[in-house]
Motif scaffolding. Sequence first.
Motif, PDB file in Angstrom:
ATOM      1  N   VAL A 151       0.856  -1.177   0.000  1.00  0.00           N
ATOM      2  CA  VAL A 151       0.000   0.000   0.000  1.00  0.00           C
ATOM      3  C   VAL A 151       0.899   1.235   0.000  1.00  0.00           C
ATOM      4  O   VAL A 151       1.966   1.240   0.615  1.00  0.00           O
ATOM      5  CB  VAL A 151      -0.959  -0.011   1.219  1.00  0.00           C
ATOM      6  CG1 VAL A 151      -0.194   0.016   2.527  1.00  0.00           C
ATOM      7  CG2 VAL A 151      -1.969   1.108   1.145  1.00  0.00           C
ATOM      8  N   GLY A 152       0.486   2.268  -0.714  1.00  0.00           N
ATOM      9  CA  GLY A 152       1.301   3.480  -0.786  1.00  0.00           C
ATOM     10  C   GLY A 152       2.624   3.255  -1.470  1.00  0.00           C
ATOM     11  O   GLY A 152       3.616   3.939  -1.170  1.00  0.00           O
ATOM     12  N   GLY A 153       2.677   2.245  -2.376  1.00  0.00           N
ATOM     13  CA  GLY A 153       3.904   1.984  -3.123  1.00  0.00           C
ATOM     14  C   GLY A 153       4.970   1.224  -2.366  1.00  0.00           C
ATOM     15  O   GLY A 153       6.100   1.109  -2.843  1.00  0.00           O
ATOM     16  N   LYS A 154       4.652   0.695  -1.183  1.00  0.00           N
ATOM     17  CA  LYS A 154       5.643  -0.084  -0.435  1.00  0.00           C
ATOM     18  C   LYS A 154       4.952  -1.166   0.381  1.00  0.00           C
ATOM     19  O   LYS A 154       3.726  -1.138   0.566  1.00  0.00           O
ATOM     20  CB  LYS A 154       6.461   0.830   0.473  1.00  0.00           C
ATOM     21  CG  LYS A 154       5.657   1.521   1.563  1.00  0.00           C
ATOM     22  CD  LYS A 154       6.571   2.390   2.428  1.00  0.00           C
ATOM     23  CE  LYS A 154       5.794   3.073   3.534  1.00  0.00           C
ATOM     24  NZ  LYS A 154       6.673   3.900   4.388  1.00  0.00           N
ATOM     25  N   TRP A 155       5.749  -2.093   0.854  1.00  0.00           N
ATOM     26  CA  TRP A 155       5.222  -3.174   1.678  1.00  0.00           C
ATOM     27  C   TRP A 155       5.172  -2.742   3.145  1.00  0.00           C
ATOM     28  O   TRP A 155       6.153  -2.249   3.688  1.00  0.00           O
ATOM     29  CB  TRP A 155       6.080  -4.427   1.558  1.00  0.00           C
ATOM     30  CG  TRP A 155       5.947  -5.140   0.257  1.00  0.00           C
ATOM     31  CD1 TRP A 155       6.845  -5.160  -0.760  1.00  0.00           C
ATOM     32  CD2 TRP A 155       4.843  -5.935  -0.175  1.00  0.00           C
ATOM     33  NE1 TRP A 155       6.378  -5.926  -1.805  1.00  0.00           N
ATOM     34  CE2 TRP A 155       5.145  -6.417  -1.475  1.00  0.00           C
ATOM     35  CE3 TRP A 155       3.617  -6.289   0.391  1.00  0.00           C
ATOM     36  CZ2 TRP A 155       4.280  -7.230  -2.201  1.00  0.00           C
ATOM     37  CZ3 TRP A 155       2.756  -7.103  -0.328  1.00  0.00           C
ATOM     38  CH2 TRP A 155       3.078  -7.564  -1.608  1.00  0.00           C
ATOM     39  N   MET A 156       4.023  -2.932   3.767  1.00  0.00           N
ATOM     40  CA  MET A 156       3.849  -2.680   5.203  1.00  0.00           C
ATOM     41  C   MET A 156       3.732  -4.031   5.909  1.00  0.00           C
ATOM     42  O   MET A 156       2.734  -4.745   5.740  1.00  0.00           O
ATOM     43  CB  MET A 156       2.585  -1.854   5.449  1.00  0.00           C
ATOM     44  CG  MET A 156       2.626  -0.460   4.873  1.00  0.00           C
ATOM     45  SD  MET A 156       3.641   0.649   5.876  1.00  0.00           S
ATOM     46  CE  MET A 156       2.645   0.787   7.354  1.00  0.00           C
ATOM     47  N   PRO A 157       4.734  -4.436   6.668  1.00  0.00           N
ATOM     48  CA  PRO A 157       4.699  -5.753   7.318  1.00  0.00           C
ATOM     49  C   PRO A 157       3.851  -5.735   8.593  1.00  0.00           C
ATOM     50  O   PRO A 157       3.630  -4.685   9.209  1.00  0.00           O
ATOM     51  CB  PRO A 157       6.153  -6.012   7.647  1.00  0.00           C
ATOM     52  CG  PRO A 157       6.751  -4.658   7.817  1.00  0.00           C
ATOM     53  CD  PRO A 157       6.013  -3.744   6.873  1.00  0.00           C
ATOM     54  N   PHE A 158       3.404  -6.909   8.990  1.00  0.00           N
ATOM     55  CA  PHE A 158       2.681  -7.057  10.262  1.00  0.00           C
ATOM     56  C   PHE A 158       2.853  -8.476  10.781  1.00  0.00           C
ATOM     57  O   PHE A 158       3.150  -9.412  10.019  1.00  0.00           O
ATOM     58  CB  PHE A 158       1.199  -6.718  10.108  1.00  0.00           C
ATOM     59  CG  PHE A 158       0.450  -7.576   9.116  1.00  0.00           C
ATOM     60  CD1 PHE A 158      -0.066  -8.814   9.475  1.00  0.00           C
ATOM     61  CD2 PHE A 158       0.271  -7.140   7.802  1.00  0.00           C
ATOM     62  CE1 PHE A 158      -0.750  -9.604   8.564  1.00  0.00           C
ATOM     63  CE2 PHE A 158      -0.405  -7.929   6.877  1.00  0.00           C
ATOM     64  CZ  PHE A 158      -0.918  -9.170   7.250  1.00  0.00           C
ATOM     65  N   ILE A 159       2.686  -8.634  12.072  1.00  0.00           N
ATOM     66  CA  ILE A 159       2.715  -9.946  12.726  1.00  0.00           C
ATOM     67  C   ILE A 159       1.512 -10.031  13.665  1.00  0.00           C
ATOM     68  O   ILE A 159       1.228  -9.078  14.402  1.00  0.00           O
ATOM     69  CB  ILE A 159       4.029 -10.168  13.505  1.00  0.00           C
ATOM     70  CG1 ILE A 159       5.211 -10.198  12.531  1.00  0.00           C
ATOM     71  CG2 ILE A 159       3.978 -11.463  14.311  1.00  0.00           C
ATOM     72  CD1 ILE A 159       6.572 -10.339  13.204  1.00  0.00           C
ATOM     73  N   ILE A 160       0.815 -11.166  13.639  1.00  0.00           N
ATOM     74  CA  ILE A 160      -0.356 -11.373  14.497  1.00  0.00           C
ATOM     75  C   ILE A 160      -0.073 -12.546  15.439  1.00  0.00           C
ATOM     76  O   ILE A 160       0.022 -13.689  14.990  1.00  0.00           O
ATOM     77  CB  ILE A 160      -1.626 -11.669  13.678  1.00  0.00           C
ATOM     78  CG1 ILE A 160      -1.885 -10.555  12.659  1.00  0.00           C
ATOM     79  CG2 ILE A 160      -2.832 -11.836  14.599  1.00  0.00           C
ATOM     80  CD1 ILE A 160      -3.045 -10.852  11.708  1.00  0.00           C
ATOM     81  N   PRO A 161       0.098 -12.289  16.741  1.00  0.00           N
ATOM     82  CA  PRO A 161       0.302 -13.379  17.708  1.00  0.00           C
ATOM     83  C   PRO A 161      -1.043 -13.940  18.194  1.00  0.00           C
ATOM     84  O   PRO A 161      -1.961 -13.187  18.523  1.00  0.00           O
ATOM     85  CB  PRO A 161       1.041 -12.712  18.863  1.00  0.00           C
ATOM     86  CG  PRO A 161       1.332 -11.303  18.430  1.00  0.00           C
ATOM     87  CD  PRO A 161       0.337 -10.985  17.359  1.00  0.00           C
ATOM     88  N   PHE A 162      -1.129 -15.266  18.253  1.00  0.00           N
ATOM     89  CA  PHE A 162      -2.266 -15.965  18.847  1.00  0.00           C
ATOM     90  C   PHE A 162      -1.793 -16.666  20.110  1.00  0.00           C
ATOM     91  O   PHE A 162      -0.690 -17.227  20.145  1.00  0.00           O
ATOM     92  CB  PHE A 162      -2.823 -17.024  17.890  1.00  0.00           C
ATOM     93  CG  PHE A 162      -3.563 -16.476  16.703  1.00  0.00           C
ATOM     94  CD1 PHE A 162      -4.953 -16.515  16.651  1.00  0.00           C
ATOM     95  CD2 PHE A 162      -2.872 -15.941  15.621  1.00  0.00           C
ATOM     96  CE1 PHE A 162      -5.638 -16.031  15.539  1.00  0.00           C
ATOM     97  CE2 PHE A 162      -3.548 -15.449  14.511  1.00  0.00           C
ATOM     98  CZ  PHE A 162      -4.945 -15.495  14.473  1.00  0.00           C
ATOM     99  N   LEU A 163      -2.644 -16.649  21.136  1.00  0.00           N
ATOM    100  CA  LEU A 163      -2.383 -17.406  22.354  1.00  0.00           C
ATOM    101  C   LEU A 163      -3.546 -18.360  22.596  1.00  0.00           C
ATOM    102  O   LEU A 163      -4.663 -18.122  22.128  1.00  0.00           O
ATOM    103  CB  LEU A 163      -2.209 -16.469  23.545  1.00  0.00           C
ATOM    104  CG  LEU A 163      -1.017 -15.491  23.465  1.00  0.00           C
ATOM    105  CD1 LEU A 163      -1.028 -14.556  24.663  1.00  0.00           C
ATOM    106  CD2 LEU A 163       0.307 -16.243  23.401  1.00  0.00           C
TER     107      LEU A 163
END
Length: 574
Positions: free
Chosen positions: A215-227
């Motif tokens: 988005v916006g011409g670049k990669w935006m990373p994310f991490i989703i933790p589950f417990l």
Amino acid sequence: MEENQVQTSRIIEESFNHYIEVFGELTKKAPGFFRNRDWAGMQQNHVKRLRLYKDHIFDTKNRLKDLLGATIEDFSYWKKIKTQYQTQIKDRLDKELAETFFNSIIRKVYPGLAIHEELMFVYEGYNSCPIYSNESLYHSYPSSWGLQKIIRSIMEDFDFGANYLNKEEDIQFLVHSVREVILSRYKPSEDTITQVLKSVFYRNKAAYLVGRTKVGGKWMPFIIPFLNGPRGIYVDTMIFAPKVMAHLFSFTRSYFMVEVEIPSQLVAFLNSVITHKQIHELYNAIGFNKHGKTEFYRDFINHLAQSTDQFEVAEGIKGMVMTVFTLPSYNIVFKMIKDYFDPPKTMTRQEVRDKYKMVGLHDRVGRMADTHEFEEFHIPLDRVHPSLMEELKNSVNSLLEFNANELIIKHVYTERKMVPLNIYLEKCNFEEAKQVVEEYGYAILQLAKANIFPGDMLTKNFGVTRQKRVVFYDYDEIEFLTDMNFRWKPKAETYEQIYASEPWYDIKENDVFPEDFKKWMIGREDVKAYFLDYHKDLFNPDYWQSLQNQIKKGELLHAFPYPTEIRFRPEEEA
């Protein structure tokens, strides 16, 4: 002879195949442990996988010794073996790991062999395998679906096979996070796409999804933790901050259990998400730490070729057990076990090595530095500063050999460079000092929750990372917490007891008196009172005993690898 060469090469590849097969089988058990909340099983399985590589190397070494006899020392024979092996593995999608496995075998089998280009895979590796976009690697979610559908699809695609605490609430938490962090800054377009790795990253009590949004011409990373808590599975938070992501994949944490079809492709994806992590760190993080060691060495020799500074004694108080040096332009320290230990240290060199092995097999909870162990490590002589050479000859002479142009170190550990905490405290301002003494206390307590008692807890044995996190790095006195005996000091009642020059009560080898920690833990006066008040539990034997009791009951005390204030439901227990 030719038939014998083919047989030798096939034995090595067969052993590698079996290692990869068993590695995969152990890794595939992680979802079941997570689903069933079997944390002890998760830890035991992790240790099994850590031991796997050395077991296969040992077994293969013995088979080859029986097969080859005197040929085992034939240089030209091993050149042909390498060529044969190279042909066998050329089409493998994990050939960089196969190369490292060959290197490990020949180093164990061939007497006195240092790293040698003709006999080993020195410059091959990670990017010798094709790196390309691969839909089998990740799920894709186009922006045309809308945010609600994308999040719901992600939740459906990752069904952990257990009841959720409140899946609808989780979905709305994630939607809100994306709107707040990404959509408040960027407007989606037709080419906006979200990708989430199909492989789930398991470690301790958590499962992590790793993804990125273009988005916006670049990669935006994310991490989703589950417990998976007593009331069901839940999303704990959504992480966007690069520093927090980097910490999840830190050198101070245990390796993930994550299913991998093509390791180099998973590493390439991770490298696009966590951009300032080096390739060797990412291989370490996904459990291929031996190949991580190989990639580290390649990075090191490339750095040597591009730099001119000299190795020198590392800053800080000299250790009683280890001699430590560094290359100023490189973010690594080199640690060698001394020939003789300064009093009151009484252990042997082998006992110190055993402590390092213990750390390698244990959960480091973000508070102990990972190390790589090298034998026959070569350094150009003209890059060794004279003062370092003098120090090495005085303290570790038995580990040194020389040829015309090189210093050869028989045994050395490498570890990430950090600022020693005692030096950091001498230079930082009051607010920074408050932050790191808080961290110092947390480091000790989190290690305790992982059943590690550091032993020597002086500030010189802790380092401060670039993220201002405090990490323990001196392992010669560590013990399991459950082996220690935490006591209140007996109260003196008689005149003789009050004025005794030495303790008048019996003290056994593993007795610990936490009240005494106050005397020496922090020397900087303006922050000492703050530290003593902030970490009162450190000085209370009853608290240490309570941790021991929890561990003895089989409880796994979870250390969150991200700030607890970003959790969606702070009241939930891990």
